[in-house]
Each structure stands twice: as structure tokens, then as C-alpha cells.
Design a protein around this motif. Sequence first.
Motif, PDB file in Angstrom:
ATOM      1  N   ASN A   1       0.951   5.795  -0.813  1.00  0.00           N
ATOM      2  CA  ASN A   1       0.358   7.036  -1.315  1.00  0.00           C
ATOM      3  C   ASN A   1       1.282   7.612  -2.384  1.00  0.00           C
TER       4      ASN A   1
ATOM      5  N   ARG B   1      -3.404   2.308  -8.422  1.00  0.00           N
ATOM      6  CA  ARG B   1      -3.926   1.887  -7.123  1.00  0.00           C
ATOM      7  C   ARG B   1      -5.270   1.194  -7.321  1.00  0.00           C
TER       8      ARG B   1
ATOM      9  N   LYS C   1      -8.492  -1.614  -5.181  1.00  0.00           N
ATOM     10  CA  LYS C   1      -9.034  -2.305  -4.015  1.00  0.00           C
ATOM     11  C   LYS C   1      -9.069  -3.801  -4.313  1.00  0.00           C
TER      12      LYS C   1
ATOM     13  N   ASP D   1     -11.877  -2.897   1.009  1.00  0.00           N
ATOM     14  CA  ASP D   1     -10.478  -2.568   1.272  1.00  0.00           C
ATOM     15  C   ASP D   1     -10.172  -1.101   0.969  1.00  0.00           C
ATOM     16  N   PRO D   2      -9.075  -0.581   1.555  1.00  0.00           N
ATOM     17  CA  PRO D   2      -8.589   0.747   1.149  1.00  0.00           C
ATOM     18  C   PRO D   2      -8.235   0.742  -0.334  1.00  0.00           C
ATOM     19  N   SER D   3      -8.239   1.910  -0.946  1.00  0.00           N
ATOM     20  CA  SER D   3      -8.031   2.001  -2.395  1.00  0.00           C
ATOM     21  C   SER D   3      -6.591   2.314  -2.762  1.00  0.00           C
ATOM     22  N   ASP D   4      -5.644   2.065  -1.835  1.00  0.00           N
ATOM     23  CA  ASP D   4      -4.245   2.434  -2.110  1.00  0.00           C
ATOM     24  C   ASP D   4      -3.328   1.223  -2.290  1.00  0.00           C
ATOM     25  N   TYR D   5      -3.883   0.041  -2.576  1.00  0.00           N
ATOM     26  CA  TYR D   5      -3.048  -1.118  -2.879  1.00  0.00           C
ATOM     27  C   TYR D   5      -2.424  -0.945  -4.267  1.00  0.00           C
TER      28      TYR D   5
ATOM     29  N   ARG E   1      -3.958  -7.807   2.601  1.00  0.00           N
ATOM     30  CA  ARG E   1      -4.389  -8.454   1.367  1.00  0.00           C
ATOM     31  C   ARG E   1      -3.191  -8.998   0.597  1.00  0.00           C
TER      32      ARG E   1
ATOM     33  N   ASP F   1       1.918   0.803   4.008  1.00  0.00           N
ATOM     34  CA  ASP F   1       1.765  -0.456   4.721  1.00  0.00           C
ATOM     35  C   ASP F   1       1.967  -1.603   3.727  1.00  0.00           C
TER      36      ASP F   1
ATOM     37  N   ARG G   1       0.859  -1.185   0.000  1.00  0.00           N
ATOM     38  CA  ARG G   1       0.000   0.000   0.000  1.00  0.00           C
ATOM     39  C   ARG G   1       0.895   1.234   0.000  1.00  0.00           C
TER      40      ARG G   1
END
Length: 706
Positions: free
Chosen positions: A324, A359, A361, A366-370, A334, A330, A322
Amino acid sequence: MRSIRIGIDVGGTHTKAVAIDNQTVEIVGKGSVMTTHHHEKGVAQGVVDAFKQCLDQNNIKPEEVIFIAHSTTQATNALLEGDVSKAGIIGMGKGGIEGFFARRQTKTNNIDLGNGKKIEVESRYLKAKDITEKTIEQTIDELINQGVNVIVASKAFGVDDAREETLVSEIARKKGLLSTSASEITKLYGLATRTKTATLNASILPTMLETANSTENSVKEAGIQVPLMIMRGDGGVMEVTEMKKRPILTMLSGPAASVSGALMYLRTSNAVFVEVGGTSTDISVIKNGKPAVDYSIIGGHRTYINSLDVHVTGVAGGSMVRANNSEVVDVGPRSAHIADMGYVAFTPPELFEGAEVYRMKPTENDPSDYVAIRLNNGESVALTNTCAANALKLVSDDDFAKGIYESSYVGVKLLADELGKTVEETADAILDASSKKIIPIIEDLIEKYDIEREQVVVVGAGGGAGALVRYTANKLDMMYQIPDQAEVISSIGVALAMVREMVERTVPNPTVEDIAQLKKEAKDLAIKSGAVEDTIEVYVEIDEQAQKITAIALGSTEVRTTDLSKDITLEEAQTIASETIKDVDGKLVVDYTNGKTYCFSYNKGEQNQLRIIDNQGFLKIQRGHGGGQKVTFSELDKAIVNLWNTYTNYGSEIRINPDIYLIDGMRILDYSGIPEVEQVVGLIQAELVDFDPDQELYVVAAKNGL
């Protein structure tokens, strides 16, 4: 004719079988199939399929197989999926105020399994004075009318006298019901916990019995003549006949198999075992050559079931990154598997021409920054820990996690350019974020089990070991090992596992006779589970605060003793011992050898490090400071007292007693954990009463609290 040991591990995705030559301990065959979760016979079908494939593809004849065992997820799955039977508890005890409490402690409500599933329970209570065959039959009939399928017999102080529990179980079985008596599962006091543990066991008996019979019959049909053994959650094996009575003991047998593999295949003594999968990492401890065990918690309920103390963290070889626009945020939980993507590291380099990072999910919530990379063919792949480790060239050629360096480098560079960092900085940030989830668990386990930090080796296993273990061990400044067969270490552990039985009892101020009796009970149980008497070693742990004694018996099956590997030489033993000491300079001193056991020491600063190796090359004792003395049996008591006083630790606020070991030929007798020197001396004299006064022995003391 060869002698072959077969081990089969049931994993979440694959069921893997390994064949090992009993004489050379070399792998001579493998088999792997998809785990058969949805087959009508469940995962048992995969066990049989992997076993047959291993034999057929490696030209192994059924008559060559002298040992076969498998781990099982069936008990875990039965509880997770609610495939359980309604249980009827028959509590027993006195009347009056004592009976009031016994009735309350044996009356168990429906057991919530923590997953929306539950075990339905009906409870009845019989006063001791009213217990007859007739009243038991009437009570069982009453429970049957309530829809009960299995019976639990639990009596107050049944660990001291289980006659009524046994009678209830016998009558239930005559009526065609499966039954568990609480004293069969544990000898500890604590009526409520004992009853609940027995109820959990009884609830899965029908499911487990069906699976066990199916697997056992299939193995026999294949021409295998030896008994089928089942992996237990505490790292040992037991015959399938015993599993049919106590299936609850197989909980967490998968992680236990991995640790057994590390113990037997890597021959390690003190280690933190880190098994890295694709989605999660299991972390456990080996101390003084024994796996660390604790009581299992099932659905939030504390039980008296001993299993490996395994800690799970949601980061592994396939964990996705993950980030930005400026830094790595992180890693995980996932994984590429969950996102249904391949790894950057295993993607052909030519597909990265014109590729772009974006990026996404992995799942809806899930967060959208994977981070993912869209290739020039329109497909997407995930950036993972494995990719970062390959980009930093931390993965060796024989690692299962070895990928394509060019692809890994380019994949990490796409993210690095966006973050304004170098490839090395970005890959390091990924692995650093992951190691920060593993390191605290390792540190906590070292503290919990009071392991001498300098003696700890980080042992990596699982397909993702190469991705994380080297990096994490270097961060901790610890030695590490990753075996050649890391991806099948669980199957190896099953193939090489020993029978392990444990007896626990609450005994305030135990006498030598109490300890000796408990050791005998543990040994008898091990024999019952398939161990040969002459191979059994029993060690004792005494918890003075909890007033509890634990006796643990370890032994080989009969066939294991008939074909041992070639004895190692003194020089080979010295090399093995040297490899366990960090920054060793020069040869280790040979303190004692009888040609079968080798005792070495190495003076490092103020500490005299000890290493004891057996004739098969297994590291049996690895301690930071201690010493030994060669004596005859007649001199033994004085030698023990002298060594005890020498290596007692007076440096802390409380006195910390040493551990005592005794070497008799090939046997290494473990008296560690016994708190008083008088108990050690008395127990040794009682157990070795037939020894000749001139019998040569070597006694060792190791300092604690370093």
C-alpha cells in the motif's frame, strides 16, 4: 571410453538433460528444450529432444551412455486432464456377511479427480466359490459391453493369496485389455483404498503405455543399449518395463528427482529441502539420508501410493510484491511470469532513468496492489524476491538468481521512497514476508518427522534458491547449502538415482521371521526393477500403532557398480563431517575406521555428536548423541544390548528406544526404527548367520527424542 549417466527432468517450462561422468561424478554436458506439452507425443518428445541435444552438443557417443533415466509428468497430467480410461472392477471374496462388506468395499463409484474430470467405473463382484475361468470371462465380456477399457482385479485378503487376482488379469490380457491387480500395487490391508489405488493406476495404463513405448523406442533408435529407467515419486527409479505395469508410482517424480539430487550430489544426511522456482516453492525432508515419504492424495482421494511428502507454497523467486502507500502488504502468489513481465533485477540500469512505480492487477481477479515499475522505454517490469535479495547483496556471483545490483537497488528504492523507508528496510520487508510462508512449513516438517533440529541443514535448489534460502536459513539460525548446479538439481537427481522398492504389510506383533521375509520381498522387487543384488541395502520401519511394517530396498543398477569414484582419505572424511557441525571448535575424534567407512564423534556439551562417512564421501549417519563399539560377531548380541540400554531415552514420559546401525566393511546396515532390542538382535543373527565368529564389526547406537 567414458561411462556417462544421463538424467532428464521434465519441468513445467523446460525439459533439462544432464550428463554426468560415472567415475568423477562431474557434469560433462547439458541440454535444455521447452517442455512439449502440446506435441502429439506429449512431454515424451521433449525428453527425446533434450536427450539428443545433450549428446550432440557435448560430443557424447551413444555407446558411452551406461545409464539413462527421466522423470515424467505424464501420470499427473493424465489425471489432471482427464486422459483416463473407463475401468471395470472385478471384486472377489466370500459370501455371507463377510462378502457383503467385501462387495461394498470393491464397488467403487466414478472417481472424481477434483478438477471437473472423473474416471468412469463399472463394478462387478464374484463369490470365491463361483470363480472359474468361464465366470471370469463372462464378467469381463459384460464389462466390455459397458464400454470398459481396463480391468481391475481386487480380492478381499488378496495380499495374502492373490491367485484369483492374477487369473483375472491374465484372462483380461488375453482379451486384449490392460489390467491391474490390487496386490500388484500394495500389500497393505484396507480393501477400499487398495481397490481405488489400483483403479487409478489402471485408468492411466493406455496413455502411459503409449508414451513409454514411444520414449523407449526413440532411445533405442539413438543407439542406447542400456534399459530406460523412469523416476518414481518416492525418489527411486525403476525400469520402463515395470513402469508400464505401475505408472501411478511416477506421480510427483519431479520433486522426487530434486531430493535425489540433493542426496547424491550434495551428500547430505538430515536436511529440509527447499526448491525455489519462479512461482512456487516445494519443501520436503531428508532424514538419516532418506527422503521422507507419505501416501499420495490424488483428487482428494487417499491412496496407498508412496511419494515424497512435498509441501508447496505460493511464494518463490519471481513472486511479485504487494504494497500500500506505507508498507509491504504481502508477496505473491502471483509471479512475474504470470504477469508476463521481466524482473527488475535482470533489467539494464539505464532503463530506470525516469522510471516510476505503480500498482496493477496481474490477472483480472487479483488485488490491485501488486507493484510494477514502468521503465523509460514504456515497458513494465516486476519487483520480486529475486530483486530484493540482489538489492541486499544476498545473492552470490555463481547463483542462478544473480542479477544486476544497480538495477535491483534502484528498483527497490523507487518503492522505498514511496513508503518512506530505506532500501534495506524495504528489501528486508519483502524477504521477511516471503520467509514467513516458508518457515512454518519447515518447522512443521521438523516436528512431524522428529528430526534433531541442530542436525538440520536447509538445502536450496531451483533457479530461485539464491533469492530466498539464505535469508530463510538465517532467520531460522540454521546452516544452509546451495549447490553450484542448483537450477539443474532435478536432472542431476535423475542421473544419480538408485532403484528403490518398498513393501508394506499389516502385521500385528511382528516376529523376526516376519521382518526378515518382508526384507527379502523388498530386495527381490529391487532386483526385478533393475538393481544389482550385491548393491542392495534394505531397512525396516515398524509402526506399532498402525501395526504396519515397511521394508525399503535401495540398490544401484549394474553399471553403477563397475566404475566407482576414488576412495576419499581419512582427512577428507573428517573435513566433510566437520562441515555438518555448527560452531565446531577443533578436530573430530576418529572412533573407528576400516579404511572404507569412517566414524567420527564430537563432544558438544552433554551430547556426543556422531558422523559416519562412507568411502565415497557420503554422509550416511548424522546424529546428535550416541556411541559405538568395535566387536566380533560372537560378541555382537551383548554389545547391542549394552548400547541399547545406554542410549535409551528415559527423559520423557515414555521410554524412547535408540536406533542401531552396524558397520561391516563398506556396508552400513540400518536397523533403525525397530522397536525392541530382541528383534534387532534376532534379525541381525538371522541375516548374518554365515558370519565367522571372529568377524570384526562396529555397532552404533543413536539416541532418539533429543
